[in-house]
Structures are given as C-alpha cells and as structure tokens.
Design an enzyme around this catalytic site. Structure first.
Site, short mmCIF file in Angstrom:
data_model
loop_
_atom_site.label_atom_id
_atom_site.label_comp_id
_atom_site.label_asym_id
_atom_site.label_seq_id
_atom_site.Cartn_x
_atom_site.Cartn_y
_atom_site.Cartn_z
N GLU A 1 48.52 51.81 41.56
CA GLU A 1 47.25 50.87 41.73
C GLU A 1 45.99 51.03 42.10
O GLU A 1 45.43 52.88 42.99
CB GLU A 1 48.05 50.22 42.51
CG GLU A 1 48.24 48.82 42.90
CD GLU A 1 47.53 47.78 43.93
OE1 GLU A 1 48.74 47.05 43.99
OE2 GLU A 1 47.39 48.40 45.34
N TYR B 1 40.59 45.29 39.74
CA TYR B 1 42.21 45.48 40.33
C TYR B 1 42.88 46.41 39.24
O TYR B 1 42.59 45.55 37.66
CB TYR B 1 43.06 44.07 40.76
CG TYR B 1 44.75 44.52 41.16
CD1 TYR B 1 44.16 45.29 42.52
CD2 TYR B 1 45.46 45.05 40.20
CE1 TYR B 1 46.61 45.55 42.56
CE2 TYR B 1 46.85 44.80 40.11
CZ TYR B 1 46.72 45.58 41.52
OH TYR B 1 48.15 46.24 41.46
#
Ligand code: GDP
Ligand code: MN
Length: 384
Positions: free
Chosen positions: A195, A107
C-alpha cells in the site's frame, strides 16, 4: 508479518518506486545527523505497526534543526494507538525523510480478493486519509481492478486505472509506472498487502510514495530471508516470539482456559467450543503433529506464564501422532515443571488405550469427547 514504513520503503525502492531519501534513527542525535545529511525540511515519522500515525501526532514537519530536535524527542518514547489497537505501541525508531511539497494525495493498494482469489488493486484520488473512511463516505471514489494472475498487471490496465485519478497524461504515465512496480513488489515478495497512502504529486508534477505499508504472508516468508530479518520482535508479545522460535504457532488471547491442541483446525474448534460453553480461551496454540516432550514443555511454559490461565486443556487427535507418545510427553513435562493449575486431557485416536493407562498412572483422567473435556476444563478454571 508486518514491517515498518522504512522497511516497506526499502522493499519498494528495490523495484524502482520513487521514495524520498531518508534514514531510520533511534536517538535525537542520530535524527539530527540524518536531517543534516539529506537537507531540510524533513519529516520525522514514528515507526510503529499502527495506522493513523499522523492523527496521533507521530508524523511531524520540521523546517529546521531545532524542530527536528523537539519532534524527535517528543515522538521517541511516545505511545501510539488507534481503534483497532487500543493498547498501542511505544515508538523506538523514527524515520527522518525529506519533506515534499504536496499538490495532491492519492491512495494505492494491492491485496488479495478472497472471493475472486486474485490480486485486486484499489485506487482513489482521496488519499492521505484512511481508506476505510473513504469507503464509507465516498465509495464511488474508490476504483477496484481485479488482476488476472496468469498475465499479471498490464501497462494499459495501469494507465486506465490512473486516468480515474489524474487528468494530466504525464502524471498518469508516472503513476501507472509506479503501480506496475508496486504489483511486481507485491507478487515477488509474497505480500498479502502492498500500500502507498499517500501517493503524492508535487507542484512540479513529480510523483512520490511518501508512505508505505507491506504485509508479508507468513507462509511465503521462508522464501525471503532478507524480509524475514526485518521482523521487529520489540513490538510483539514476548510469548509469541518464544513460541515461533520453538516451532509452535501461538496467539495470546484474554480468557482463562489455556489450550494445547494439535492442528490448527482442531485448535479453532476447541476455542469455538469453549466460547459455546460460555467461557473464553486464553490462547490459540497449535503444537503441530508432534509428541515431543520438549515441545509440550515449551507450550506449557508459555501458557503458564499467562497469569489469567486457570486451567490447561489438552486436545489431541492421534492420527499419525500416537496417543501414547503424547501421553508420555505430557507426563514427562508435568514431572519436570511446577504446574499450579489443573490439567485436563482429551486424547483420542491411534493407541488411545495405551495413552489412558499412561495417564492413569500419573493420576490424570483422560476424556475422549470434546464436549466433556471442554466443560470440565471450564468448571476447573472457574473454580480456581
Ligand atoms: P500515517 O498517518 O500513519 O498514514 O502517516 P503518513 O506517512 O501517511 O503521513 C500522514 C500525513 O502527513 C500525510 O497524509 C501527509 O498529509 C503528511 N505528510 C507526510 N509526509 C509529508 C511530506 O513529505 N510533506 C508534507 N507536506 N506532508 C507530509
Ligand atoms: Mn499513510
């Protein structure tokens, strides 16, 4: 403003972030053509502004053309929802993109930390799943790094962050390069969020961004005409789209007291007071410092289109805006339209005496305190 994955990927690609080739389709045939162009296997991915598409069945691996056809047909038209958005959105576009072999999923995200007022980088080796879940179950597996915006993210910082995620120095260097580019994309686009989840490694140690998410700060949008064009109005409340086109800032809510207020702070305070007296606002609406009857009419139209609205409350503070101008605007708007719910008005400030006369002529009582007008509006809404 939210953009789709394929649009976020286009933004990231401009900054040199490695994105597998792909294209967006609106029909099964288009999806098949794209799959043939880029070569199998491919992923077919629902394009909606909702997280957890994979879990909801909106992300499918397709080894052959027959499965592209099946999955594209299934996903187009599918409604995807999650806990934050139970109503969900209907899929109108799908991304067809090269499928990668995955060795690991990490992530990587950048957002603004309100406390330090600086960009903060979040990185975790536990990617793919929702980061909120990792934060709950394994908070020690999320690395946080605050960036000093005077210098920007430095290459050595990016490498330090990535050494928390990977052992292999080659992968660390590649991932650090991607993080530096992501930081560039974040700051140059006036993003509030950038992101990559997951950032993957392949068995032969390539690193790719296979999902992308970007939120752009609306206040910075005027500097990015190309990104502003990416807005997908099909996914928005039609009333919100109309309001924006007329320069009003409007958010639909679920209550029965419609509010027309000048200034965002006063609009928030009005909603608070409605809740304080036990009712629910039907909307947030800031008409700005304007008394223009056309704006008032548009605001009334938007609010009256909502069948839940049982009373309309004007709350206007006249500073530079003059109360008599606003009163004229309200009276003109009411004359020109069919208003089927009671309207109550609080006007105070510059020229409020003149405003009172104008409203009295039109048989509209005028209040000067917020407590009075809000309680009165709630009474009328509940009686209606
Ligand atoms: P999200 O569920 O909305 O976050 O959609 P993602 O794009 O992140 O996809 C969800 C999951 O599907 C990923 O975490 C991967 O496990 C899987 N996935 C997505 N793209 C690929 C791919 O190219 N190859 C493989 N093998 N799996 C993929
Ligand atoms: Mn994802």
């Amino acid at each position: 403003m939210n953009v789709h994955e394929y649009q976020a990927k286009a933004i990231f690609a401009r900054f040199g972030i490695p994105i597998p080739p792909g294209n967006v389709a609106e029909t099964v045939d288009e999806a098949k053509t794209i799959a043939e162009e880029i070569g199998l296997p491919v992923m077919v991915k629902a394009q909606v502004h909702i997280g957890g598409r994979g879990k909801a069945g909106g992300v499918k691996f397709c080894p052959d053309i027959a499965s592209v056809e099946t999955h594209a047909a299934n996903i187009l038209g599918m409604r995807i929802s999650n806990q934050q958005n139970p109503k969900g959105q209907i899929v109108q576009k799908i991304l067809v993109t090269e499928a990668k072999d995955i060795a690991s999923e990490a992530y990587l995200g950048i957002t603004i930390d309100r406390k330090t007022q600086r960009p903060v980088i979040l990185a975790s080796s536990e990617g793919g799943v929702e980061i909120e879940e990792v934060a709950k179950t394994h908070p020690e597996k999320i690395f946080k790094h605050t960036v000093d915006p005077r210098y920007g993210l430095q290459a050595y910082e990016a490498r330090q962050i990535m050494f928390n995620l990977y052992d292999d120095a080659k992968i660390v260097n590649k991932a650090a390069g991607i993080l530096l580019k992501l930081y560039q994309a974040f700051t140059s686009s006036d993003a509030s969020l950038a992101e990559i989840n997951p950032l993957i490694t392949t068995p032969d140690k390539e690193v790719w961004a296979i999902d992308a998410k970007v939120n752009i700060d609306d206040n910075g949008l005027y500097r990015h005409a190309d990104i502003a064009e990416m807005r997908d109005t099909d996914l928005e409340e039609p009333a919100e789209t109309l309001a924006r086109s007329k320069g009003l800032s409007y958010v639909k809510l679920d209550g029965n007291v419609g509010c027309i207020v000048n200034g965002a702070g006063l609009a928030m305070a009005t909603m608070d007071l409605i809740k304080h007296f036990g009712a629910e606002p039907a909307n947030f609406l800031d008409i700005g410092g304007s008394s223009n009857p056309e704006k008032v009419t548009t605001a009334m139209q938007i609010i009256l289109d909502d069948p839940n609205v049982k009373a309309i409350l004007f709350n206007i503070f006249g500073g530079i805006t003059r109360c008599d101008d606003v009163a004229n605007g309200i009276v003109t708007a009411l004359k020109n339209m069919d208003v089927h719910v009671p309207v109550v008005v609080r006007l105070t400030g510059t020229n409020e005496d003149l405003a009172k006369e104008i409203l009295a002529e039109a048989n509209l009582p005028m209040f000067t305190t917020m407590n009075e007008v809000v309680q009165h509006a709630i009474e009328l809404a509940n009686a209606n």
